[in-house]
Design a protein around this motif. Structure first.
Motif, short mmCIF file in Angstrom:
data_model
loop_
_atom_site.label_atom_id
_atom_site.label_comp_id
_atom_site.label_asym_id
_atom_site.label_seq_id
_atom_site.Cartn_x
_atom_site.Cartn_y
_atom_site.Cartn_z
N ARG A 14 -75.18 14.39 -52.42
CA ARG A 14 -75.52 14.34 -50.99
C ARG A 14 -76.33 15.57 -50.54
O ARG A 14 -76.34 15.92 -49.35
CB ARG A 14 -74.28 14.20 -50.11
N ALA A 15 -77.02 16.22 -51.47
CA ALA A 15 -77.86 17.36 -51.08
C ALA A 15 -78.98 16.89 -50.17
O ALA A 15 -79.55 15.81 -50.38
CB ALA A 15 -78.45 18.04 -52.31
N PRO A 16 -79.33 17.66 -49.14
CA PRO A 16 -80.45 17.27 -48.28
C PRO A 16 -81.73 17.10 -49.10
O PRO A 16 -81.97 17.82 -50.07
CB PRO A 16 -80.58 18.45 -47.32
N MET A 17 -82.54 16.14 -48.72
CA MET A 17 -83.81 15.88 -49.39
C MET A 17 -84.94 16.33 -48.48
O MET A 17 -84.99 15.96 -47.31
CB MET A 17 -83.95 14.40 -49.72
N PHE A 18 -85.84 17.15 -49.03
CA PHE A 18 -86.95 17.72 -48.25
C PHE A 18 -88.27 17.18 -48.79
O PHE A 18 -88.57 17.31 -49.98
CB PHE A 18 -86.93 19.24 -48.34
N ILE A 19 -89.07 16.59 -47.90
CA ILE A 19 -90.33 15.95 -48.30
C ILE A 19 -91.47 16.54 -47.47
O ILE A 19 -91.39 16.57 -46.24
CB ILE A 19 -90.26 14.43 -48.09
N GLY A 20 -92.52 16.99 -48.14
CA GLY A 20 -93.67 17.59 -47.45
C GLY A 20 -94.90 16.68 -47.55
O GLY A 20 -95.12 16.02 -48.57
N ASN A 21 -95.69 16.67 -46.50
CA ASN A 21 -96.86 15.78 -46.44
C ASN A 21 -98.01 16.43 -45.67
O ASN A 21 -97.85 17.48 -45.04
CB ASN A 21 -96.49 14.48 -45.72
N HIS A 22 -99.16 15.77 -45.75
CA HIS A 22 -100.35 16.15 -44.98
C HIS A 22 -100.88 14.91 -44.27
O HIS A 22 -100.79 13.81 -44.82
CB HIS A 22 -101.44 16.71 -45.89
N PHE A 23 -101.47 15.08 -43.11
CA PHE A 23 -102.09 13.96 -42.43
C PHE A 23 -103.48 13.73 -43.05
O PHE A 23 -104.51 14.07 -42.47
CB PHE A 23 -102.21 14.24 -40.93
N GLU A 24 -103.49 13.16 -44.25
CA GLU A 24 -104.71 12.93 -45.00
C GLU A 24 -104.68 11.54 -45.62
O GLU A 24 -103.60 10.98 -45.89
CB GLU A 24 -104.86 13.97 -46.12
N SER A 25 -105.87 10.98 -45.90
CA SER A 25 -105.99 9.66 -46.52
C SER A 25 -106.49 9.78 -47.95
O SER A 25 -107.39 9.05 -48.38
CB SER A 25 -106.93 8.78 -45.68
N TRP A 26 -105.91 10.71 -48.68
CA TRP A 26 -106.31 10.92 -50.07
C TRP A 26 -106.11 9.65 -50.89
O TRP A 26 -105.14 8.91 -50.71
CB TRP A 26 -105.49 12.06 -50.69
N ASN A 27 -107.03 9.41 -51.83
CA ASN A 27 -106.98 8.23 -52.69
C ASN A 27 -106.73 6.95 -51.90
O ASN A 27 -105.88 6.12 -52.25
CB ASN A 27 -105.92 8.41 -53.79
N GLY A 28 -107.47 6.82 -50.82
CA GLY A 28 -107.40 5.60 -50.03
C GLY A 28 -106.16 5.47 -49.17
O GLY A 28 -105.86 4.38 -48.68
N GLY A 29 -105.44 6.58 -48.96
CA GLY A 29 -104.27 6.56 -48.09
C GLY A 29 -102.99 6.08 -48.75
O GLY A 29 -102.00 5.79 -48.06
N VAL A 30 -102.97 6.02 -50.10
CA VAL A 30 -101.78 5.47 -50.77
C VAL A 30 -100.55 6.34 -50.59
O VAL A 30 -99.42 5.83 -50.57
CB VAL A 30 -102.05 5.24 -52.28
N TYR A 31 -100.74 7.64 -50.41
CA TYR A 31 -99.58 8.53 -50.25
C TYR A 31 -98.97 8.38 -48.86
O TYR A 31 -97.74 8.43 -48.70
CB TYR A 31 -99.98 9.98 -50.54
N MET A 32 -99.82 8.16 -47.86
CA MET A 32 -99.31 7.89 -46.52
C MET A 32 -98.50 6.59 -46.50
O MET A 32 -97.46 6.49 -45.85
CB MET A 32 -100.45 7.81 -45.51
N LYS A 33 -98.99 5.58 -47.22
CA LYS A 33 -98.26 4.31 -47.29
C LYS A 33 -96.92 4.50 -47.99
O LYS A 33 -95.90 3.91 -47.58
CB LYS A 33 -99.11 3.28 -48.01
#
Length: 465
Positions: A347-366
């Motif tokens: 149950r350790a907290p999960m930390f996720i980092g992102n950028h407001f970018e559409s790299w490689n066609g936006g697949v990471y945002m999806k």
């Protein structure tokens, strides 16, 4: 934010791909003037607060109008406690901790892609708060760049450039609304300088303090710096709101921590390569790192950030179009695997980092959006900001946190949660929010192989928004 930055970044991506680190409307009420904001910070940094405020409907008493007290030049204002804040109390003896997930965004500005506003809507749909790490220079127009005096660089320098007034206006609107939603406005500092030649990793604590003061100043004085005096203020005192940040390229934490502590920060999210275990403090400041998570189909793990998957897949923001769907699935599967081993394990907290970018066609945002929808409404899950995560950690008994830290990645208590935490002192805890069940993540085929690498660096700062 600006295309020139993205063009300049493409030449640098491949060289950085296999380094050892990663990166990372108006107000109602009565206005009163205040001369605070240009001198020493007023009040204390934000700590735990009360619960959410209700809305209004026919036959329902409206909450009292907020009193708006302008600060300094009117760029910011006191409007009372932040809405939509949970109240955290101590776990009961033997109680299983919630599964916390923090989605955070480096740079945090609104440009023509409208990803800031889009993910605000996604957060609201999924009962989630997030942390938006604002780059201070996104509230400083390019024709006023000389206001910025960066450490070890000429006045007016910035590796991510500055902003224009239309984009600044849009960013301000999203910052107002994000805070009103219940999310956090942290800092990604200012000029995003990386590397050995004057990068943030070479800065002294005094230089970090100057950078923090300027990041705060750009928020407190955006009206003076831009001339956009008719816009509504930001509805918070940034001297209280700003309680943590993430350093560019995850560099310089050693000297940042003393400065952050002196400036009243409660946490830092700049650590490199953390594991999915319960966090601890560095000299009284919570250390919330990006975490090593699985890369499905590969034998290594990478940092829990969009760019780190990109760097291990294509090494460029415009990779092979025929591979993009597989790359997006690989990131989504990696996030799902990391979540599952925490949710069903320690149950350790999960930390996720992102950028407001559409790299490689936006697949990471999806992939990120699908993850938000898959996890944030599950039973026992709380998608919170880093500030709210700090609130919960601060509310716990230190002996309970010490026991939680004995659990390794994905490890469940051998004798069960009741046995592990049964000696915790009695305490009262607010009832957790009710989450509507969400569909389980859809199984997807194993994604394509990625270049062999243990982890990867953040994209060149010239491309970051």
């Amino acid at each position: 934010m600006h295309s020139v930055r993205k063009t300049a970044a493409l030449a640098a991506v491949t060289a950085l791909a296999f380094a050892a680190v990663g990166c990372s409307g108006g107000s109602d009420g009565v206005e009163k003037n205040s001369d605070r904001g240009n001198g020493p910070r007023s009040g204390s940094r934000g700590g735990p607060q009360g619960g959410p405020q209700g809305g209004s409907a026919a036959g329902v008493k409206r909450p009292p109008a907020r009193v708006v007290t302008l600060i300094g030049d009117g760029s910011t204002a006191e409007t009372g406690e932040q809405p939509n804040q949970p109240k955290f109390e101590r776990l009961k003896p033997g109680e299983k901790p919630p599964q916390f997930v923090v989605f955070s965004w480096d740079g945090a500005g609104e440009d023509s892609q409208k990803l800031f506003s889009h993910f605000r809507a996604v957060a609201k749909e999924n009962n989630a708060a997030m942390t938006y790490f604002l780059s201070g220079v996104y509230l400083l127009p390019g024709d006023r760049k000389d206001v910025y005096d960066p450490p070890k660089h000429p006045r007016g320098a910035s590796d991510i450039g500055f902003t224009d007034r239309p984009e600044m206006t849009d960013t301000l609107e999203q910052l107002r609304l994000a805070w009103q939603d219940g999310s956090e406005i942290g800092t990604h500092f200012n000029g995003h300088f990386c590397g050995p030649n004057g990068g943030v990793g070479t800065w002294s604590s005094e230089e970090w303090k100057s950078e923090i003061e300027q990041a705060e100043g750009f928020v407190k004085n955006w009206k003076t710096n831009s001339g956009l005096t008719k816009l509504a203020p930001l509805p918070f005192d940034y001297g209280k709101e700003l309680v943590g940040g993430r350093a560019p390229c995850l560099e310089g934490q050693k000297n940042l921590i003393p400065a952050a502590k002196e400036m009243g920060f409660r946490y830092d999210a700049s650590s490199v390569g953390g594991r999915q275990v319960w966090p601890s403090q560095i000299d009284g400041v919570w250390d919330f790192p990006l975490q090593e998570i699985p890369v499905p189909g590969r034998a290594f793990e990478t940092l829990s950030m969009d760019y780190n998957f990109l760097a291990n897949q294509s090494g460029t923001t415009k990779g092979d179009p025929s591979m993009r769907e597989a790359w997006g699935r690989q990131m989504q599967d990696g996030l799902a695997a990391a979540f599952d081993r925490a949710y069903t394990g320690n149950r350790a907290p999960m930390f996720i980092g992102n950028h407001f970018e559409s790299w490689n066609g936006g697949v990471y945002m999806k992939a990120v959006e699908a993850t938000i929808g898959a996890v944030c409404r599950k039973e026992g899950v709380r998608c919170v900001s880093f500030k709210q995560m700090s609130d919960w950690m601060d509310a716990q008994d230190p002996a309970v946190l010490a026991k939680l830290r004995t659990l390794d990645v994905g490890q469940t208590p051998k004798e069960g949660w009741t046995a592990l935490l049964s000696t915790a002192p009695e305490g009262r805890r607010a009832a957790p929010p009710t989450f509507a069940p969400a569909p389980e993540p859809t199984s997807v085929p194993e994604s394509a192989s990625a270049p062999v690498s243990a982890s990867a660096s953040e994209l060149s700062p010239t491309s970051e928004r």
